[in-house]
Each structure stands twice: as structure tokens, then as C-alpha cells.
Design a protein around this motif. Sequence first.
Motif, PDB file in Angstrom:
ATOM      1  N   ILE A 217      97.821   5.285   1.630  1.00 52.30           N
ATOM      2  CA  ILE A 217      98.160   4.601   2.883  1.00 52.30           C
ATOM      3  C   ILE A 217      97.612   3.185   2.881  1.00 52.30           C
ATOM      4  O   ILE A 217      98.313   2.221   3.247  1.00 52.30           O
TER       5      ILE A 217
ATOM      6  N   LEU B  85      99.827  -0.332   2.998  1.00 53.11           N
ATOM      7  CA  LEU B  85      99.644  -1.262   4.107  1.00 53.11           C
ATOM      8  C   LEU B  85      99.181  -2.631   3.637  1.00 53.11           C
ATOM      9  O   LEU B  85      99.449  -3.644   4.284  1.00 53.11           O
TER      10      LEU B  85
ATOM     11  N   VAL C  55     104.356   4.403   7.749  1.00 50.51           N
ATOM     12  CA  VAL C  55     103.503   3.646   6.830  1.00 50.51           C
ATOM     13  C   VAL C  55     104.338   2.724   5.931  1.00 50.51           C
ATOM     14  O   VAL C  55     104.028   1.534   5.817  1.00 50.51           O
TER      15      VAL C  55
END
Length: 483
Positions: free
Chosen positions: A180, A184, A415
Amino acid sequence: MAIADDSAFSHSSLRRRPTATSDTSAEDLTKDSGSDDSISSAANPQPQKKQQLDSSLLKFAYRPSVPAHRRVKESPLSSDNIFRQSHAGLFNLCIVVLVSVNSRLIIENLIKYGWLIRSGFWFSSKSLRDWPLFMCCLSLVLFPFTAFIVEKLAQRKCIPEPVVVLLHIIITSTSLIYPILVILRCDSAFLSGVTLMLFACIVWLKLVSYAHTNYDMRALTKSVEKGEALPNTLNMDYPYNVSFKSLAYFMVAPTLCYQQSYPRTPYIRKGWVIRQLVKLIIFTGVMGFIIEQYINPIVQNSQHPFKGNLLYAMERVLKLSVPNLYVWLCMFYCFFHLWLNILAELLRFGDREFYKDWWNAKTVEEYWRMWNMPVHKWMIRHLYFPCLRHGIPKAVALLIAFLVSALFHELCIAVPCHIFKLWAFGGIMFQVPLVLITNYLQNKFRNSMVGNMIFWFIFCILGQPMCVLLYYHDLMNRKNKLD
């Protein structure tokens, strides 16, 4: 005399039906096969006798005085009889109509937009900038290896049980948080982000199953060592053993539930694998064609569903529903049928119930139990029944299962989009009241397909097209703000 004999035969055939010991040809000729006026002719080893019987029956048996209606019958399309009939002809008609309608749509789309397929629409030179995601995907193999070391130490009783549980929590959490953070921090393509998140979620589910199963097997082993008898229905893989080979096989096998051994097929069908690979390539191309040629223009020419004219938004959603359904069905067929079966064949994995007939689901709950069997088995084994064993009510356990599913759906979409609007989360949680509604309708109207119709309506027309439009416009708004 001949006329008298024929009359006697005619009257006797009208008064009584042929018995089981009667001549086979006569029985076939007088048998009612769905229509009172039909005459069936069966092969008979005695041609002369067959001709005599045929001529006698044709001349006398179906006279105007013979009753044309002899028993109670339902129409083929009546509610009591529709599912007992073969509808192969109607199925063929639907195929012809689909081909005709979609051919017209393809021609209309090409006239309006031209050829929109770009070379390298699945992979291009821009995809090379996603190399951090690719390296992150490769590094996910470190987490199963770390979990194996922890389990080996636990088997040798080098570390206490609470430490084992804590280490597994750290490993599984890191295996999900690490991808994640990588996604990001990188301005990657949506497809690359979704692929990495799917791999991360699969690794997380497998690691949880690996840790939970070994924890339970250690507990059962201690019970056996204490002299406690285990039920015969347990079918436990005994003795408890931590093997790197079994873990490596589990990590690549098409299952999310760990066990020390699996049912295996005797050999690999190489020709069958090649045929399935060809199908996979074809349907993947069809899916890409529909996305590029149909879905992208519709979405780009639409407004935000919650902003502007409601009637226009409904028209966009309805127009998007058909190609979106085709893409989803292609995705299901490619992944759950073709890819998982190819992987199972290469690994000689025996249990290939990756899905059931979810298209016949009469309730929303049945659909979620049948369409994705690997996840369903994981939910039942590692979430639902553990909740019940800890005294949690069934309704609450079901709500927890939907909550976990909603969180993972949100992660896999939000995400990669870098958008956290909870559209996917809300869509999954909206299934809970639908479960209650369709269960109520199924209990009230027995043997009805009302719940199935509601499922298809929500699934095809309202749910997925709406989510596509919402995420697309939020993604466009985010890009405009960044620019």
C-alpha cells in the motif's frame, strides 16, 4: 373376414391401452409423447408385421370419435413446468439475438468513434516507470519464508505461543501495508496498482491461513499428547509437521486454505493446457477491446452520477451496464475458469471447485457463497466458524465477513486510484440488507426466482456501472487538481 378382423382390432385398441407385454411397435405407436395427435414409429425386426400394424392404426386408431384430450397437462412455459423443459432452442435464439444486436453496436461504434485500440494498450513503454511496484511484487516472497521460520521455531518449541502469534500478526500486517505504501508513493498506472494489490491480498490471506492452521494443529497435537481422543470426522493431517515444500506448493496453488497435502491428479494434460491458454488469450483480447472501444468513450462522455441531470445519469448508467457486464463475465471466465484451471493442471491440483452455479442464485447470500469458492472457503474456515466458536451470533459473524470483504474490495480499488471515497466499501456493505430482503422473498415465495432477478438487476444495472462512473470522475478530478 378381413374387415371384421380389422374392426375387431380397432375396437380392442380403443377400449384398452397396450400392456407391457404387448408388441413393442404397437406400444410405441399408441403411446402419447406430449401430443395427442402424434404417431411415433419405432424400428421393428419384422417389417411385414410392422407395416400391417401401421396401416391398421392409421386407418382406425385416430378416428374423429377418438378423444383428443385424455389427461391434465401444463403449458410448456407455465410456472410449474418451465424448469422441467429443455429450452435449447430459446438459448440458441438468445445467442442469435445477442450476435445480431452486438454486431450492430460494433458497427455503430466504429462509425462514430473509429478504431480506438492503441498498440500496446495492455503494456507500453510508460509501464516501465512502474518498476517499484514490480520489485515490491517480487519481494512479497520474503513474507512466506519469514512465516516458515517462525513456524519452524514454534514446532521446535524455541519460542512461546504468544510470541508466535505476535510475530505472525506483524508479518501478515507488513505484507499488506508495505505494498500500500509503495503504491501511494508512486504515480503508477491503475492496472499495475490493482495487480500488486491483488497479489498482496492473496499473500495476506494465504499467510493468515498458514498461521491459523498451524496454530490449530499445534493445539490438536497437544490434545493428542495428553491422551485426549479426537473425533473421526476431523480428518486431520497427522502428525503435525512444518515443511517448506508444503508451504511453497501452497503459495502457488489455486487455493487460500492451507493444508499439508491436497488431492492430486495423476498427470498433466499438456494439450488441454495449450487449448485453455489460447482461450485465455482470446478472451483477454475481447475484454481489452470492450474496455477501449466501448467503456472508455461512454465514461469519458458522461457526467458525475450524483451531479447534474438525474435522467441523463440514468441513461449513462444503463448504457454502461451492458459492456460492463460483458467485461465482468469475461474477467470471471478468464480468471476463475481458465487461469485457475490452468494453474491447477500444471500443479496437478485436484479440487477444482473454484465456483458454483452462482448465476442460478435465488438470494444474494447464495451468490456470495457460490461465485468465489476460494475466498468463501477461507471466510468459512478462518473467520465465520471461529466467530461462532467464540460465541458470536450468526448474524454478527455474517456482518463481520461482509465487513472484511468490503475492506479488501476498497483497498484493491481505492489504493491504486489514490482515492478513498469508500464507494466500493459501501457497495459491498449494501449487500447486507439485500441478503435480508432476498432471503425474506425466497421464504415467502417458494421456488421463485425473484431473488435471482433482484440480484441480476442490482449487479448488472445499478451496482458495477455506478461504481465505474464514480471512481472514474473522482480520478479525473484528482488529476485535474494535480495538474
